[in-house]
Design a protein around this motif. Structure first.
Motif, mmCIF file in Angstrom:
data_model
loop_
_atom_site.group_PDB
_atom_site.id
_atom_site.type_symbol
_atom_site.label_atom_id
_atom_site.label_comp_id
_atom_site.label_asym_id
_atom_site.label_seq_id
_atom_site.Cartn_x
_atom_site.Cartn_y
_atom_site.Cartn_z
ATOM 1 N N ILE A 110 22.603 18.060 44.534
ATOM 2 C CA ILE A 110 21.539 18.222 43.536
ATOM 3 C C ILE A 110 21.665 17.072 42.541
ATOM 4 C CG2 ILE A 110 20.638 19.653 41.646
ATOM 5 C CD1 ILE A 110 21.663 22.112 43.076
ATOM 6 N N GLY A 111 20.568 16.388 42.305
ATOM 7 C CA GLY A 111 20.554 15.343 41.282
ATOM 8 C C GLY A 111 20.198 15.961 39.936
ATOM 9 N N VAL A 112 20.907 15.529 38.893
ATOM 10 C CA VAL A 112 20.567 15.974 37.535
ATOM 11 C C VAL A 112 19.597 14.957 36.964
ATOM 12 C CG1 VAL A 112 21.427 16.512 35.230
ATOM 13 C CG2 VAL A 112 22.843 17.017 37.240
ATOM 14 N N CYS A 113 18.495 15.465 36.420
ATOM 15 C CA CYS A 113 17.444 14.553 36.003
ATOM 16 C C CYS A 113 17.191 14.667 34.511
ATOM 17 C CB CYS A 113 16.221 14.844 36.867
ATOM 18 S SG CYS A 113 14.659 15.001 36.108
ATOM 19 N N GLY A 114 16.495 13.701 33.963
ATOM 20 C CA GLY A 114 16.177 13.696 32.532
ATOM 21 C C GLY A 114 15.507 14.985 32.089
ATOM 22 N N SER A 115 14.615 15.510 32.904
ATOM 23 C CA SER A 115 13.946 16.755 32.473
ATOM 24 C C SER A 115 14.911 17.936 32.497
ATOM 25 C CB SER A 115 12.685 17.073 33.274
ATOM 26 O OG SER A 115 12.583 16.336 34.429
ATOM 27 N N ASP A 116 15.902 17.914 33.413
ATOM 28 C CA ASP A 116 16.934 18.961 33.385
ATOM 29 C C ASP A 116 17.689 18.930 32.049
ATOM 30 O OD1 ASP A 116 16.564 19.850 36.040
ATOM 31 O OD2 ASP A 116 17.827 18.242 36.809
ATOM 32 N N ILE A 117 17.909 17.719 31.562
ATOM 33 C CA ILE A 117 18.664 17.576 30.316
ATOM 34 C C ILE A 117 17.841 18.115 29.140
ATOM 35 C CG2 ILE A 117 19.731 15.862 28.766
ATOM 36 C CD1 ILE A 117 20.232 14.267 31.490
ATOM 37 N N HIS A 118 16.518 17.855 29.173
ATOM 38 C CA HIS A 118 15.647 18.457 28.149
ATOM 39 C C HIS A 118 15.773 19.983 28.200
ATOM 40 C CE1 HIS A 118 13.681 14.745 26.984
ATOM 41 N NE2 HIS A 118 13.221 14.518 28.203
ATOM 42 N N VAL A 119 15.774 20.549 29.407
ATOM 43 C CA VAL A 119 15.870 22.005 29.554
ATOM 44 C C VAL A 119 17.251 22.481 29.079
ATOM 45 C CG1 VAL A 119 15.832 23.953 31.184
ATOM 46 C CG2 VAL A 119 14.245 22.044 31.491
ATOM 47 N N PHE A 120 18.288 21.742 29.441
ATOM 48 C CA PHE A 120 19.658 22.098 29.040
ATOM 49 C C PHE A 120 19.767 22.156 27.514
ATOM 50 C CE2 PHE A 120 24.074 20.882 27.989
ATOM 51 C CZ PHE A 120 24.757 21.898 28.643
ATOM 52 N N HIS A 121 19.038 21.265 26.845
ATOM 53 C CA HIS A 121 19.087 21.232 25.376
ATOM 54 C C HIS A 121 18.041 22.139 24.720
ATOM 55 C CE1 HIS A 121 21.147 17.079 25.705
ATOM 56 N NE2 HIS A 121 22.039 18.031 25.507
ATOM 57 N N GLY A 122 17.277 22.850 25.547
ATOM 58 C CA GLY A 122 16.235 23.722 24.989
ATOM 59 C C GLY A 122 15.077 22.926 24.416
ATOM 60 N N LYS A 123 14.856 21.707 24.930
ATOM 61 C CA LYS A 123 13.822 20.845 24.343
ATOM 62 C C LYS A 123 12.760 20.418 25.340
ATOM 63 C CE LYS A 123 16.219 18.956 20.393
ATOM 64 N NZ LYS A 123 17.127 17.903 19.953
ATOM 65 N N HIS A 124 12.673 21.091 26.473
ATOM 66 C CA HIS A 124 11.606 20.726 27.406
ATOM 67 C C HIS A 124 10.318 21.378 26.923
ATOM 68 C CE1 HIS A 124 9.254 20.047 30.987
ATOM 69 N NE2 HIS A 124 10.216 19.275 31.457
ATOM 70 N N PRO A 125 9.227 20.575 26.795
ATOM 71 C CA PRO A 125 8.002 21.142 26.214
ATOM 72 C C PRO A 125 7.427 22.323 26.998
ATOM 73 C CG PRO A 125 7.614 18.906 27.096
ATOM 74 C CD PRO A 125 9.093 19.141 27.106
ATOM 75 N N PHE A 126 7.719 22.415 28.312
ATOM 76 C CA PHE A 126 7.096 23.480 29.106
ATOM 77 C C PHE A 126 8.065 24.589 29.532
ATOM 78 C CE2 PHE A 126 4.839 19.424 30.227
ATOM 79 C CZ PHE A 126 3.829 19.607 29.285
ATOM 80 N N VAL A 127 9.300 24.510 29.059
ATOM 81 C CA VAL A 127 10.271 25.559 29.421
ATOM 82 C C VAL A 127 10.721 26.264 28.154
ATOM 83 C CG1 VAL A 127 12.496 26.058 30.494
ATOM 84 C CG2 VAL A 127 11.033 24.262 31.443
#
Ligand SMILES: [Zn+2]
Ligand SMILES: [Zn+2]
Length: 345
Positions: A35-52
């Motif tokens: 599994i590749g970790v991607c920039g959007s995963d990091i946004h989600v990990f930090h609670g900062k993804h606009p759509f999650v």
């Protein structure tokens, strides 16, 4: 089997869950490899993804696996084959779906963000989303097909790139792969920029992207002049998700030129709409990919038109998923693609 659950931003818990049950006729069971970790995963990990906005989240949308079992109607793959799959779950009946633009399905859910992703030992996918991978493509490369497909799709959005000068803003995995696709599709010159450190530009050069600029050291108009001279550039790709990149591309692209928006923005950027109107710019969105983009990404990787090895900067076993995030935080832009080896305990 083990499943990695992002219970709340910043926390990953491993759960022992039952193996997937009986397969439906169009389903395929994969043993997840990478599994590749991607920039959007990091946004989600930090609670900062606009759509999650809802947790827990099962992450994992860039992955590869081995086919272990197939449903009775599956003809696309056989057990033992290498595969990956699109993480898009679409409705099939909204207007965009009906016209084949299902990447912007009005009821789209993406696995790894809102729907459950592949961060588990075994994962069930449907036949319509499976993409087979030839033997000469490694499982790590296969896990890069997802971001490569973003490059395939966004570069097609820009129209024919032959003879055009292109700027790609953002030297992360996506920016790098867009630049490589632009070169492969016949762009005249491709300039990749970053506002951060030189590390990612070094990786870019290893991937055959010879023209790079570090905008912390050189102003964008100077860099564009250095590379393109009086020709300027006709197409820009925003893959940084940053205000500065949007501003530079819109201000700098040739009159009547095209800017494709690919990045994820934590904050909504400001766009000079008057300037955009007066210079008749085309500013287009690009959302993920469609099936043919995945297939094209496979072909380009298998044929060596995309260089992927330098993009993978670290590897972590499945049990150290959380450490991988901490490592990424610590490294900042001195890391690129981090791979989770799900098959390794
Ligand atoms: Zn991704
Ligand atoms: Zn739909």
């Amino acid at each position: 089997m083990q499943q990695a659950v992002l219970t709340t931003p910043g926390e990953i818990e491993f759960r022992d869950i039952p193996m997937p049950g009986e397969l439906k006729e169009n389903e395929i069971l994969l043993r997840i490899q990478k599994i590749g970790v991607c920039g959007s995963d990091i946004h989600v990990f930090h609670g900062k993804h606009p759509f999650v906005t809802k947790y827990p989240v099962i992450q994992g949308h860039e992955y590869s696996g081995e086919v272990v079992k197939i449903g009775s109607n599956v003809t696309a793959v056989q057990p033992g084959m290498k595969a990956t799959a699109r993480p898009q779950v679409v409705c099939g009946h909204c207007p965009p779906c009906l016209r084949g633009q299902y990447n912007v399905c009005q009821n789209l859910t993406v696995q790894g963000f809102v729907a459950n992703g592949s961060a588990q030992e075994y994962f069930v996918v449907t036949q319509d989303r499976i993409v087979t991978v030839p033997d000469n493509v490694s499982y790590e490369q296969a896990a890069l097909i997802e971001p490569a497909a973003v490059g395939a799709h966004s570069t097609l959005r820009a129209g024919d790139l032959h003879g055009k000068n292109v700027v790609v803003a953002g030297a992360g995995t996506i920016g790098n792969l867009i630049a490589q696709f632009a070169i492969a599709r016949g762009a005249k010159k491709v300039l990749l920029t970053t506002a951060k450190s030189d590390f990612r530009l070094g990786v870019a050069r290893q991937c055959g992207i010879t023209e790079t600029a570090n905008l912390s050291k050189e102003d964008f108009p100077d860099a564009a002049r250095r590379v393109f001279g009086d020709e300027g550039f006709q197409v820009g790709f925003e893959a940084a998700g940053a205000q500065g990149a949007v501003t530079d591309l819109i201000a700098g692209v040739e009159n009547g030129g095209t800017v494709i928006i690919v990045g994820v923005f934590e904050e909504n950027p400001i766009v000079n709409m008057g300037f955009l109107g007066e210079h008749e710019l085309n500013v287009l969105g690009s959302m993920m990919y469609r099936h043919q983009d995945y297939e094209e990404a496979v072909t380009f990787i298998a044929e060596g038109k995309l260089i992927t090895e330098p993009l993978i900067t670290s590897r972590f076993p499945f049990s150290q998923y959380l450490d991988a995030y901490h490592f990424i935080e610590q490294q900042g832009d001195k890391s690129l693609k981090v791979m989770i080896d799900v098959a390794q305990k």
